[in-house]
Design a protein around this motif. Sequence first.
Motif, PDB file in Angstrom:
ATOM      1  N   ARG A   1      -1.118  11.257  -5.634  1.00 20.60           N
ATOM      2  CA  ARG A   1      -1.375  11.533  -4.137  1.00 20.60           C
ATOM      3  C   ARG A   1       0.102  10.993  -3.426  1.00 20.60           C
ATOM      4  NH1 ARG A   1      -4.419   6.897  -0.261  1.00 20.60           N
ATOM      5  NH2 ARG A   1      -3.015   5.715  -1.525  1.00 20.60           N
ATOM      6  N   LEU A   2       0.469  11.645  -2.414  1.00 21.83           N
ATOM      7  CA  LEU A   2       1.572  11.264  -1.680  1.00 21.83           C
ATOM      8  C   LEU A   2       1.186  10.053  -0.854  1.00 21.83           C
ATOM      9  CD1 LEU A   2       2.607  14.592   0.369  1.00 21.83           C
ATOM     10  CD2 LEU A   2       3.935  13.222  -1.105  1.00 21.83           C
ATOM     11  N   ASP A   3       2.036   8.881  -1.313  1.00 13.13           N
ATOM     12  CA  ASP A   3       1.840   7.403  -0.870  1.00 13.13           C
ATOM     13  C   ASP A   3       3.002   6.595  -1.232  1.00 13.13           C
ATOM     14  OD1 ASP A   3       1.640   6.930  -3.449  1.00 13.13           O
ATOM     15  OD2 ASP A   3      -0.679   6.697  -3.365  1.00 13.13           O
ATOM     16  N   THR A   4       3.108   5.367  -1.040  1.00 14.21           N
ATOM     17  CA  THR A   4       4.142   4.591  -0.919  1.00 14.21           C
ATOM     18  C   THR A   4       4.277   4.132  -2.629  1.00 14.21           C
ATOM     19  OG1 THR A   4       3.069   2.881  -0.389  1.00 14.21           O
ATOM     20  CG2 THR A   4       4.427   4.128   1.164  1.00 14.21           C
ATOM     21  N   LEU A   5       3.386   4.575  -3.581  1.00 17.07           N
ATOM     22  CA  LEU A   5       3.487   4.285  -4.708  1.00 17.07           C
ATOM     23  C   LEU A   5       4.027   5.471  -5.761  1.00 17.07           C
ATOM     24  CD1 LEU A   5       0.143   2.525  -5.387  1.00 17.07           C
ATOM     25  CD2 LEU A   5       2.486   1.307  -5.342  1.00 17.07           C
ATOM     26  N   LEU A   6       4.830   4.842  -6.795  1.00 14.75           N
ATOM     27  CA  LEU A   6       5.473   5.811  -7.516  1.00 14.75           C
ATOM     28  C   LEU A   6       5.091   5.656  -8.944  1.00 14.75           C
ATOM     29  CD1 LEU A   6       7.652   6.137  -5.299  1.00 14.75           C
ATOM     30  CD2 LEU A   6       9.358   6.275  -6.945  1.00 14.75           C
ATOM     31  N   THR A   7       4.819   6.263  -9.931  1.00 15.55           N
ATOM     32  CA  THR A   7       4.250   6.053 -11.221  1.00 15.55           C
ATOM     33  C   THR A   7       5.432   5.247 -12.077  1.00 15.55           C
ATOM     34  OG1 THR A   7       3.214   7.268 -13.210  1.00 15.55           O
ATOM     35  CG2 THR A   7       5.489   8.139 -12.450  1.00 15.55           C
ATOM     36  N   ASP A   8       4.985   4.556 -13.028  1.00 13.04           N
ATOM     37  CA  ASP A   8       5.615   3.559 -13.599  1.00 13.04           C
ATOM     38  C   ASP A   8       6.803   4.005 -14.398  1.00 13.04           C
ATOM     39  OD1 ASP A   8       5.762   2.094 -16.569  1.00 13.04           O
ATOM     40  OD2 ASP A   8       5.725   0.461 -14.689  1.00 13.04           O
ATOM     41  N   PRO A   9       6.798   5.058 -15.286  1.00 14.23           N
ATOM     42  CA  PRO A   9       8.156   5.510 -15.745  1.00 14.23           C
ATOM     43  C   PRO A   9       9.446   5.662 -14.776  1.00 14.23           C
ATOM     44  CG  PRO A   9       6.301   6.880 -16.496  1.00 14.23           C
ATOM     45  CD  PRO A   9       5.714   6.142 -15.202  1.00 14.23           C
ATOM     46  N   LEU A  10       9.205   6.009 -13.570  1.00 17.65           N
ATOM     47  CA  LEU A  10      10.104   5.838 -12.390  1.00 17.65           C
ATOM     48  C   LEU A  10      10.704   4.813 -11.906  1.00 17.65           C
ATOM     49  CD1 LEU A  10       8.755   8.697 -10.015  1.00 17.65           C
ATOM     50  CD2 LEU A  10      10.268   8.958 -11.985  1.00 17.65           C
TER      51      LEU A  10
ATOM     52  N   GLY B   1      -0.843  -0.180   4.777  1.00 18.96           N
ATOM     53  CA  GLY B   1      -1.060   0.969   4.513  1.00 18.96           C
ATOM     54  C   GLY B   1      -2.625   1.147   4.148  1.00 18.96           C
ATOM     55  N   ALA B   2      -2.774   2.124   2.908  1.00 16.27           N
ATOM     56  CA  ALA B   2      -4.080   2.406   2.699  1.00 16.27           C
ATOM     57  C   ALA B   2      -4.311   2.855   1.284  1.00 16.27           C
ATOM     58  CB  ALA B   2      -4.863   3.683   3.511  1.00 16.27           C
ATOM     59  N   GLY B   3      -4.244   1.738   0.580  1.00 16.67           N
ATOM     60  CA  GLY B   3      -4.169   1.872  -1.026  1.00 16.67           C
ATOM     61  C   GLY B   3      -2.730   2.047  -1.745  1.00 16.67           C
ATOM     62  N   GLY B   4      -1.604   1.895  -0.975  1.00 19.66           N
ATOM     63  CA  GLY B   4      -0.379   1.956  -1.356  1.00 19.66           C
ATOM     64  C   GLY B   4       0.387   0.842  -2.018  1.00 19.66           C
ATOM     65  N   ALA B   5       1.678   0.873  -1.748  1.00 14.96           N
ATOM     66  CA  ALA B   5       2.390  -0.529  -2.012  1.00 14.96           C
ATOM     67  C   ALA B   5       1.909  -1.657  -1.162  1.00 14.96           C
ATOM     68  CB  ALA B   5       3.968  -0.127  -1.582  1.00 14.96           C
ATOM     69  N   SER B   6       1.816  -2.829  -1.777  1.00 17.67           N
ATOM     70  CA  SER B   6       1.374  -3.982  -1.178  1.00 17.67           C
ATOM     71  C   SER B   6       2.634  -4.829  -1.254  1.00 17.67           C
ATOM     72  CB  SER B   6       0.531  -4.726  -2.311  1.00 17.67           C
ATOM     73  OG  SER B   6       0.508  -6.173  -2.003  1.00 17.67           O
ATOM     74  N   LEU B   7       2.818  -5.093   0.206  1.00 14.33           N
ATOM     75  CA  LEU B   7       3.990  -5.939   0.389  1.00 14.33           C
ATOM     76  C   LEU B   7       3.837  -7.435   0.757  1.00 14.33           C
ATOM     77  CD1 LEU B   7       5.350  -3.725   3.568  1.00 14.33           C
ATOM     78  CD2 LEU B   7       5.535  -3.506   1.054  1.00 14.33           C
ATOM     79  N   ALA B   8       2.865  -8.011  -0.239  1.00 12.19           N
ATOM     80  CA  ALA B   8       2.528  -9.393  -0.073  1.00 12.19           C
ATOM     81  C   ALA B   8       3.701 -10.184  -0.630  1.00 12.19           C
ATOM     82  CB  ALA B   8       1.296  -9.665  -1.085  1.00 12.19           C
ATOM     83  N   ALA B   9       4.561  -9.755  -1.281  1.00 10.66           N
ATOM     84  CA  ALA B   9       5.489 -10.570  -1.789  1.00 10.66           C
ATOM     85  C   ALA B   9       6.774 -10.611  -0.776  1.00 10.66           C
ATOM     86  CB  ALA B   9       6.234 -10.027  -3.071  1.00 10.66           C
ATOM     87  N   LEU B  10       6.664  -9.938   0.223  1.00 11.42           N
ATOM     88  CA  LEU B  10       7.544 -10.110   1.455  1.00 11.42           C
ATOM     89  C   LEU B  10       7.588 -11.353   2.163  1.00 11.42           C
ATOM     90  CD1 LEU B  10       8.167  -7.180   0.565  1.00 11.42           C
ATOM     91  CD2 LEU B  10       8.651  -6.578   2.820  1.00 11.42           C
ATOM     92  N   THR B  11       8.483 -12.099   2.469  1.00  4.89           N
ATOM     93  CA  THR B  11       8.556 -13.242   3.387  1.00  4.89           C
ATOM     94  C   THR B  11       8.066 -12.794   4.805  1.00  4.89           C
ATOM     95  OG1 THR B  11      10.839 -13.048   4.154  1.00  4.89           O
ATOM     96  CG2 THR B  11      10.414 -14.332   2.211  1.00  4.89           C
ATOM     97  N   ALA B  12       7.863 -13.636   5.635  1.00  6.47           N
ATOM     98  CA  ALA B  12       7.293 -13.381   7.013  1.00  6.47           C
ATOM     99  C   ALA B  12       8.471 -12.525   7.861  1.00  6.47           C
ATOM    100  CB  ALA B  12       6.834 -14.688   7.852  1.00  6.47           C
TER     101      ALA B  12
ATOM    102  N   GLY C   1       1.548   2.472 -10.403  1.00  2.98           N
ATOM    103  CA  GLY C   1       1.426   3.601 -10.787  1.00  2.98           C
ATOM    104  C   GLY C   1       1.050   4.645  -9.738  1.00  2.98           C
ATOM    105  N   GLY C   2       0.874   4.697  -8.826  1.00  4.01           N
ATOM    106  CA  GLY C   2       0.497   5.678  -7.736  1.00  4.01           C
ATOM    107  C   GLY C   2      -0.920   5.961  -7.618  1.00  4.01           C
ATOM    108  N   GLY C   3      -1.540   6.441  -6.448  1.00  2.00           N
ATOM    109  CA  GLY C   3      -2.838   6.912  -6.297  1.00  2.00           C
ATOM    110  C   GLY C   3      -3.173   8.464  -6.724  1.00  2.00           C
ATOM    111  N   ALA C   4      -4.315   8.739  -7.425  1.00  3.91           N
ATOM    112  CA  ALA C   4      -4.868   9.839  -7.479  1.00  3.91           C
ATOM    113  C   ALA C   4      -4.859  10.952  -6.356  1.00  3.91           C
ATOM    114  CB  ALA C   4      -6.109   9.880  -8.131  1.00  3.91           C
TER     115      ALA C   4
END
Length: 527
Positions: free
Chosen positions: A354-363, A427-438, A69-72
């Motif tokens: 906040r300007l970061d790599t997260l977008l709010t859920d409705p998008l 990053g710093a509290g933005g999108a988590s890329l844990a689901a990506l393969t190596a 949902g994005g950072g404050a």
Amino acid sequence: MGTHRHGTETFFIDGEGLVETDVGRRSAQTRALARAEAPPFRFFRAGPRGRRAADSLNRKLALAMVAGGGGAGDVPAGYTYLGQFIDHDLTLDQTLVRLGEDVTPAELVQGRSPRLDLDSLYGAGPADPVSAAFYEADGLHLRTGDTIEIGADGVKAGHDLPRRGTGSRRERRTALVPDVRNDENLIVAQTHLAMIRFHNRVVDTLGAGVAPAARFRRARKRVTLHYQWMIRHDYLPRLLDPAVVDDVFTHGRAVVEPDAAPTDVPRMPVEFSVAAFRLGHSMVRASYNWNRRFAGPNGFLDYMFQFSATGGDLGGEDRLLSNWIADWRRMYDFPAGGHPELAAPNDNVSRAMRLDTLLTDPLKNLPPGTFGGPAGTPFDDVSRNLAFRNLTRSSMLRLASGQQMVEHLAARGVVVPALTRGQVLDGAGGASLAALTAAEKDAVAARTPLWFYVLREAEVNGGRMTGVGARLVAETMHRAMEGSRSSIVRDPSFRPTLGRGDLFEMTDLLHVAFRGRASGINPLGGP
């Protein structure tokens, strides 16, 4: 630009031809134009050509960007939609307001250039037979519309956009403005209305002892210069590293037409349009503290689309209902802008995400109508995901990666710190890329999609764009001002006269537009 919604878009890139992109079909086609055919809005590549990313990788990145949902943030939420208004000013297609047979291809090219001169407000001017519909009979004032009474909220004169009022239901509610994209959500529509009222107030402050045509030109110039000043000194420093903005406006441009003659027709970097200035998507909230009727968290984003005529249907009405008028005190911080008497109730100003790599859920699930998709497009279909649409279009256009742009800037004498592998991936509290393969992580770290890269730059910089993103935005804005008919870049002696000395911010513009009256800035009254 061809279509500037989130569906099919076209880009005439100098040296390449007309590139037509269709995210739904994941396809891009390039064709040459016939000699007599007017090229659409002119783009160019400010950087090198990049590589196309795998569709599966874009999908995974997009899903990561809409999780959480994005950072404050701390920027008043009104600036999100001021940015949308600015974007539409930069990309107005003049064929919307000049449809006569006497318009030549050369004139259309002139009308499709990125200038910050408020064509989206003025069209081709009151003397133009098509644009005359936007003006009052005096040819000086821009038209406004009245709202519809509902419950205790009576008709509010001048608090809706002007609308056609005749024809089918859809035709009746269509806004009479040069760019109907400014009615695709309620917040940008009310921003456009504020700009109309600002112009009308400036007209009223000018002496009446001059010919109407000259009076209009003076008013437009004064409005445009104040608007540019506000962008340069208020909007840009809030979203970009101020040091980058100052450097560009003091020492000039490095990659955005650095050698162009000031009065040449500007072109737009495709990297700005498709990546860097899509920064506003990260700022969108799921809900807004909108007015006394829809206070706190009750001004839902879905409502903002519904109660417009391009993104929605005005709730089934022909004009805006009075209970949906903006209370600007809740969208901008007036006390911080020198107007403590206009504080929001409980100082509760809506803040952009906040300007970061997260977008709010409705998008994650755009209404299909906003991108030309079938009405039955399933919920959670990836084609409805705004992040996926942005990443896919960037890939189809083969935009330079963030790393390529760092190298390109360095080759032109502008050294910006490159994001490290850890910054890109963690990053710093933005999108988590844990689901990506190596392997996918290696690809993203080596060739980061430009839109993701500039948002990650902002994220690790505390929510303000820096580096590549700040440079692209600041340089494009500088060039757009330089090439405008009235220009604070070409006239560095200009100083605002309608604000607080050299201070002229969006709160000052609204204060002038509504004559400093609470009844204009908060028409519904009460707390």
